[in-house]
Design a protein around this motif. Structure first.
Motif, mmCIF file in Angstrom:
data_model
loop_
_atom_site.group_PDB
_atom_site.id
_atom_site.type_symbol
_atom_site.label_atom_id
_atom_site.label_comp_id
_atom_site.label_asym_id
_atom_site.label_seq_id
_atom_site.Cartn_x
_atom_site.Cartn_y
_atom_site.Cartn_z
ATOM 1 N N UNK A 21 1.110 -1.291 0.107
ATOM 2 C CA UNK A 21 -0.010 0.225 -0.040
ATOM 3 C C UNK A 21 1.217 1.450 0.071
ATOM 4 N N UNK A 22 1.971 1.008 1.229
ATOM 5 C CA UNK A 22 2.533 2.544 1.050
ATOM 6 C C UNK A 22 3.613 2.708 -0.349
ATOM 7 N N UNK A 23 4.078 1.928 -1.295
ATOM 8 C CA UNK A 23 4.773 2.086 -2.199
ATOM 9 C C UNK A 23 3.736 2.279 -3.126
ATOM 10 N N UNK A 24 2.495 1.623 -3.281
ATOM 11 C CA UNK A 24 1.199 2.602 -4.375
ATOM 12 C C UNK A 24 1.282 3.848 -3.771
ATOM 13 N N UNK A 25 0.546 4.312 -3.431
ATOM 14 C CA UNK A 25 0.660 5.008 -2.883
ATOM 15 C C UNK A 25 1.765 6.668 -3.290
ATOM 16 N N UNK A 26 2.790 5.854 -2.190
ATOM 17 C CA UNK A 26 3.841 7.595 -2.076
ATOM 18 C C UNK A 26 4.766 6.919 -3.741
ATOM 19 N N UNK A 27 5.214 5.436 -3.816
ATOM 20 C CA UNK A 27 6.446 4.992 -4.577
ATOM 21 C C UNK A 27 7.464 4.642 -4.177
ATOM 22 N N UNK A 28 8.422 3.837 -5.051
ATOM 23 C CA UNK A 28 9.724 2.988 -3.870
ATOM 24 C C UNK A 28 9.995 3.643 -3.208
ATOM 25 N N UNK A 29 11.045 5.053 -4.248
ATOM 26 C CA UNK A 29 12.210 5.271 -3.575
ATOM 27 C C UNK A 29 10.936 5.917 -2.087
ATOM 28 N N UNK A 30 10.699 7.053 -2.470
ATOM 29 C CA UNK A 30 9.856 8.232 -1.001
ATOM 30 C C UNK A 30 9.798 6.761 0.311
ATOM 31 N N UNK A 31 9.355 5.812 0.338
ATOM 32 C CA UNK A 31 9.432 4.895 0.921
ATOM 33 C C UNK A 31 10.374 4.113 1.655
ATOM 34 N N UNK A 32 10.971 4.729 3.567
ATOM 35 C CA UNK A 32 11.897 3.876 3.880
ATOM 36 C C UNK A 32 11.022 2.341 4.800
ATOM 37 N N UNK A 33 12.364 2.188 4.949
ATOM 38 C CA UNK A 33 12.229 0.566 5.650
ATOM 39 C C UNK A 33 10.995 0.981 6.972
ATOM 40 N N UNK A 34 11.727 2.208 8.026
ATOM 41 C CA UNK A 34 11.437 2.608 9.377
ATOM 42 C C UNK A 34 9.723 2.358 8.990
ATOM 43 N N UNK A 35 9.305 3.533 8.049
ATOM 44 C CA UNK A 35 8.336 4.225 7.710
ATOM 45 C C UNK A 35 7.071 2.341 7.490
ATOM 46 N N UNK A 36 7.997 1.563 6.819
ATOM 47 C CA UNK A 36 7.099 0.261 6.865
ATOM 48 C C UNK A 36 6.675 -0.324 8.258
ATOM 49 N N UNK A 37 8.156 -0.395 8.321
ATOM 50 C CA UNK A 37 8.304 -1.489 9.606
ATOM 51 C C UNK A 37 7.103 -0.339 10.793
ATOM 52 N N UNK A 38 7.421 0.581 11.768
ATOM 53 C CA UNK A 38 6.287 1.079 12.176
ATOM 54 C C UNK A 38 4.882 1.028 11.629
ATOM 55 N N UNK A 39 4.313 1.563 10.448
ATOM 56 C CA UNK A 39 3.201 1.282 10.548
ATOM 57 C C UNK A 39 2.911 -0.480 10.840
ATOM 58 N N UNK A 40 3.294 -0.830 10.271
ATOM 59 C CA UNK A 40 3.365 -2.899 10.605
ATOM 60 C C UNK A 40 3.149 -2.597 12.417
ATOM 61 N N UNK A 41 3.469 -2.325 12.785
ATOM 62 C CA UNK A 41 3.829 -2.010 14.307
ATOM 63 C C UNK A 41 4.839 -3.324 14.331
ATOM 64 N N UNK A 42 5.948 -2.563 13.732
ATOM 65 C CA UNK A 42 7.180 -3.338 14.301
ATOM 66 C C UNK A 42 8.911 -2.478 14.778
ATOM 67 N N UNK A 43 9.233 -3.461 14.973
ATOM 68 C CA UNK A 43 10.889 -2.250 14.706
ATOM 69 C C UNK A 43 11.650 -2.975 13.769
ATOM 70 N N UNK A 44 12.287 -2.029 13.665
ATOM 71 C CA UNK A 44 13.805 -1.633 12.304
ATOM 72 C C UNK A 44 13.885 -2.904 12.273
ATOM 73 N N UNK A 45 14.602 -3.766 13.202
ATOM 74 C CA UNK A 45 15.538 -5.020 13.310
ATOM 75 C C UNK A 45 15.150 -5.814 12.625
ATOM 76 N N UNK A 46 13.498 -6.131 12.829
ATOM 77 C CA UNK A 46 12.705 -7.095 12.667
ATOM 78 C C UNK A 46 12.796 -7.604 10.865
#
Length: 191
Positions: free
Chosen positions: A21-46
């Motif tokens: 969803x984030x890639x399609x909404x904002x683009x791959x380059x604009x989306x960082x792993x930290x944002x994905x993991x935060x929205x998923x409710x998980x830590x970056x290390x996970x």
């Protein structure tokens, strides 16, 4: 801490859904792993428990999202859904206005062209499958003619959807969609 059986698979699926969803909404380059993991409710290390890299995640997202589209096309074929219905649904204002749940091709194709070969190979395989399914929905012509029509229709649909999302004039955006529907139906000989 021990997790129930299947927890890792569920967590991976959740990360894929959020990233998709984030890639399609904002683009791959604009989306960082930290944002994905935060929205998923998980830590970056996970993240690295499930994927080796962001590029692997991108490939998995594309494969998953396009496989789901492919399954819808197969269901359309099995249920006798006309190519006209597929075209009208794809080139709808609803699809235009909800990129996060829409076609990953229209949302990401310009970026995919700049990704490594493995990602482009995965994308190419899925697009080829989708074109093949669309060709089966076209009623007139030889198999080669139907495939050429399907390629042209799919290209028209993706390009028109991208353009309709890019312009900031709602009336022009609607006209782009309406005229693309007419063009695609003409190519399919549905008019």
């Amino acid at each position: 801490m021990r997790y129930d059986k299947g927890h890792k698979d569920e967590t991976r699926r959740h990360i894929l859904e959020v990233a998709s969803a984030k890639f399609r909404e904002s683009g791959i380059a604009a989306v960082g792993l930290a944002g994905i993991m935060s929205e998923a409710g998980l830590t970056n290390g996970a993240f690295y428990t499930h994927f080796a890299s962001k590029e692997e995640l991108v490939r998995e997202v594309l494969t998953d999202a396009l496989t789901r589209r492919e399954e819808r096309h197969k269901a359309n074929l099995e249920n006798g859904v006309a190519v006209e219905t597929v075209i009208r649904d794809y080139l709808s204002t609803r699809h235009r206005d909800h990129a996060g749940t829409g076609c990953p091709t229209a949302a990401l194709v310009a970026e995919i062209a700049r990704h490594p070969k493995a990602t482009r190979d995965a994308f190419t395989d899925k697009v080829s499958d989708l074109v093949g399914l669309m060709a089966k929905q076209i009623r007139q012509g030889t198999p080669d003619e139907r495939r050429r029509k399907a390629i042209t229709i799919y290209s028209t649909m993706v390009g028109a959807l991208q353009l309709s999302r890019a312009v900031n004039d709602r009336q022009l955006s609607d006209e782009i969609l309406e005229n693309a529907v007419d063009a695609a139906l003409t190519i399919a000989n549905e008019r």
